[in-house]
Design a protein around this motif. Structure first.
Motif, short mmCIF file in Angstrom:
data_model
loop_
_atom_site.label_atom_id
_atom_site.label_comp_id
_atom_site.label_asym_id
_atom_site.label_seq_id
_atom_site.Cartn_x
_atom_site.Cartn_y
_atom_site.Cartn_z
N HIS A 28 -31.94 -58.09 -41.40
CA HIS A 28 -32.93 -57.11 -41.84
C HIS A 28 -32.55 -55.73 -41.33
CE1 HIS A 28 -35.80 -60.09 -43.29
NE2 HIS A 28 -35.77 -60.71 -42.12
N ALA A 29 -32.73 -54.70 -42.16
CA ALA A 29 -32.58 -53.32 -41.67
C ALA A 29 -33.81 -52.99 -40.82
CB ALA A 29 -32.47 -52.36 -42.85
N PHE A 30 -33.58 -52.52 -39.59
CA PHE A 30 -34.73 -52.25 -38.72
C PHE A 30 -35.28 -50.85 -38.93
CE2 PHE A 30 -31.09 -51.32 -35.80
CZ PHE A 30 -31.42 -50.05 -35.37
N HIS A 31 -36.55 -50.67 -38.58
CA HIS A 31 -37.22 -49.39 -38.81
C HIS A 31 -38.53 -49.36 -38.01
CE1 HIS A 31 -38.92 -52.26 -41.74
NE2 HIS A 31 -40.04 -51.58 -41.58
N PRO A 32 -39.07 -48.18 -37.76
CA PRO A 32 -40.37 -48.11 -37.07
C PRO A 32 -41.45 -48.84 -37.86
CG PRO A 32 -39.31 -45.96 -37.08
CD PRO A 32 -38.49 -46.84 -38.00
N GLY A 33 -42.35 -49.50 -37.13
CA GLY A 33 -43.45 -50.21 -37.77
C GLY A 33 -43.15 -51.62 -38.20
N GLN A 34 -41.94 -52.10 -37.96
CA GLN A 34 -41.56 -53.45 -38.39
C GLN A 34 -42.20 -54.50 -37.49
OE1 GLN A 34 -37.30 -53.66 -37.71
NE2 GLN A 34 -37.64 -54.31 -35.62
N PRO A 35 -42.17 -55.78 -37.91
CA PRO A 35 -42.67 -56.85 -37.05
C PRO A 35 -41.85 -56.95 -35.76
CG PRO A 35 -42.45 -57.62 -39.31
CD PRO A 35 -41.80 -56.27 -39.25
N HIS A 36 -42.54 -57.20 -34.64
CA HIS A 36 -41.85 -57.35 -33.36
C HIS A 36 -42.78 -58.05 -32.37
CE1 HIS A 36 -43.94 -53.42 -33.08
NE2 HIS A 36 -44.11 -53.72 -31.79
N PHE A 37 -42.19 -58.48 -31.26
CA PHE A 37 -42.96 -59.11 -30.20
C PHE A 37 -44.07 -58.13 -29.76
CE2 PHE A 37 -43.34 -60.16 -25.55
CZ PHE A 37 -43.89 -61.43 -25.72
N PRO A 38 -45.33 -58.57 -29.71
CA PRO A 38 -46.43 -57.63 -29.53
C PRO A 38 -46.41 -56.84 -28.23
CG PRO A 38 -47.19 -59.92 -29.37
CD PRO A 38 -45.80 -59.96 -29.93
N ALA A 39 -45.75 -57.33 -27.20
CA ALA A 39 -45.71 -56.59 -25.93
C ALA A 39 -44.71 -55.44 -25.96
CB ALA A 39 -45.38 -57.54 -24.78
N PHE A 40 -43.87 -55.38 -26.99
CA PHE A 40 -42.84 -54.34 -27.05
C PHE A 40 -43.39 -53.07 -27.70
CE2 PHE A 40 -39.28 -57.75 -27.43
CZ PHE A 40 -39.35 -57.96 -26.06
N PRO A 41 -42.92 -51.90 -27.28
CA PRO A 41 -43.29 -50.66 -27.96
C PRO A 41 -42.59 -50.55 -29.30
CG PRO A 41 -41.65 -50.21 -26.28
CD PRO A 41 -42.03 -51.67 -26.13
N ASP A 42 -43.17 -49.75 -30.19
CA ASP A 42 -42.57 -49.52 -31.50
C ASP A 42 -41.33 -48.64 -31.35
OD1 ASP A 42 -42.18 -49.63 -34.21
OD2 ASP A 42 -43.94 -48.41 -34.74
N GLU A 43 -40.50 -48.66 -32.36
CA GLU A 43 -39.32 -47.79 -32.40
C GLU A 43 -39.74 -46.33 -32.57
OE1 GLU A 43 -35.74 -46.77 -35.56
OE2 GLU A 43 -36.58 -48.79 -35.54
N LYS A 44 -39.02 -45.44 -31.88
CA LYS A 44 -39.15 -44.00 -32.08
C LYS A 44 -37.82 -43.49 -32.62
CE LYS A 44 -42.48 -43.31 -28.32
NZ LYS A 44 -42.75 -42.60 -27.02
N ARG A 45 -37.88 -42.66 -33.63
CA ARG A 45 -36.67 -42.16 -34.26
C ARG A 45 -36.77 -40.64 -34.45
NH1 ARG A 45 -33.96 -45.25 -39.37
NH2 ARG A 45 -34.45 -46.99 -37.95
N GLU A 46 -35.79 -39.93 -33.90
CA GLU A 46 -35.77 -38.48 -34.00
C GLU A 46 -34.42 -38.03 -34.55
OE1 GLU A 46 -37.31 -36.66 -30.19
OE2 GLU A 46 -37.16 -38.77 -29.56
N MET A 47 -34.35 -36.75 -34.97
CA MET A 47 -33.09 -36.18 -35.47
C MET A 47 -32.80 -34.90 -34.72
SD MET A 47 -32.83 -36.95 -39.55
CE MET A 47 -31.07 -36.53 -39.50
N PRO A 48 -32.04 -34.99 -33.63
CA PRO A 48 -31.67 -33.77 -32.90
C PRO A 48 -30.77 -32.84 -33.72
CG PRO A 48 -30.53 -35.67 -32.00
CD PRO A 48 -31.53 -36.20 -32.97
N PHE A 49 -30.04 -33.40 -34.67
CA PHE A 49 -29.25 -32.62 -35.61
C PHE A 49 -29.59 -33.10 -37.03
CE2 PHE A 49 -26.93 -32.65 -31.65
CZ PHE A 49 -26.58 -31.32 -31.48
N ASP A 50 -29.90 -32.15 -37.90
CA ASP A 50 -30.42 -32.49 -39.23
C ASP A 50 -29.88 -31.48 -40.23
OD1 ASP A 50 -31.88 -33.06 -41.50
OD2 ASP A 50 -33.79 -33.29 -40.45
#
Length: 254
Positions: A28-50
């Motif tokens: 599966h391609a991973f992304h913020p908001g996807q299913p995960h173990f409930p104790a884990f934090p969600d993914e954060k994704r930023e673009m320092p260069f865009d």
């Protein structure tokens, strides 16, 4: 110009593999908001260069736990001092693929787990499970991705109902068949009834054997139950306790 050099054998083998096999992505391609173990934090994704902001290139900054999306669990994930990711050799990353299919039973009962009868039936059709194989549990649960609620499948009391492995099958696979690794479509090795009670004993059993596993696999319904090869790869963080993996199978079209 005439070339007389003989084609290297591995190049010929590669050409033959490409011509005669299908490559099926089991990731599966991973992304913020996807299913995960409930104790884990969600993914954060930023673009320092865009480039859309005028930068000369695009760069993402990912903040994720190691056990994110389709991922590998090495022994050290549950066992202090055990093998981390960088100590798993590449020899263990290309393996015969065995698929145990309990999809029909899971459709009728989401708490279903494999039984020794399922293994015996597989071996009656295909011969003994190869020593050193990768055994994947096909349940159909991957079709629920990427819906977190559908994957967790909780009842009114907050108890999850999803399939997992069974102790008797894992004991046979590791102690009798001598497999190298396992994988599954669910978030956990243990079924939902167990994890809801804080019981992760089956995952502990696997990793305590100095074996590894792939969780949250995709598209197991597209590969045969026998005859395929699996390639499981991941980055090499020193001492790493888990990381997103890229996993695919090579198999014949039929």
């Amino acid at each position: 110009m005439t070339f007389t050099t003989t084609e290297p054998p591995l190049w010929a083998l590669h050409r033959d593999l490409i011509a005669k096999t299908v490559r099926t992505d089991l990731t599966h391609a991973f992304h913020p908001g996807q299913p995960h173990f409930p104790a884990f934090p969600d993914e954060k994704r930023e673009m320092p260069f865009d480039m859309s902001r005028g930068d000369g290139f695009n760069v993402h900054l990912y903040t994720i736990v190691g056990q994110w999306g389709t991922h590998v669990d090495p022994p050290v994930h549950f066992v202090a001092g055990a093998r981390p990711l960088d100590e798993i050799p590449v020899d263990e990353m290309i393996l015969p693929l065995v698929v145990l299919d309990i999809t029909e039973r899971v459709a009728a009962d989401p708490d279903a787990v494999p039984a020794l009868e399922d293994v015996a039936a597989w071996e009656a059709r295909n011969g003994r499970i190869p020593e050193g194989a990768f055994v994947a549990l096909r349940t159909g649960w991957g079709r629920r991705w990427p819906d977190p609620a559908a994957m967790a499948n909780k009842d009114e009391q907050g108890v999850s109902h999803y399939p997992g492995w069974s102790a008797e099958v894992l004991r046979y696979l590791f102690e009798e068949a001598g497999v190298t690794a396992i994988g599954h479509e669910q978030t956990d090795t243990d079924p939902g009834l167990a994890t809801s009670a804080g019981d992760f004993s089956l995952e502990s059993y696997v990793l305590e054997r100095d074996r590894w596993q792939i969780e949250l696999m995709a598209h197991l319904d597209r590969v045969p139950e026998a005859g395929a090869l699996i390639v499981a790869t991941w980055p090499k963080p020193q001492g790493g306790s888990g990381f997103p993996a890229r996993v695919f199978a090579l198999h014949q079209a039929d």
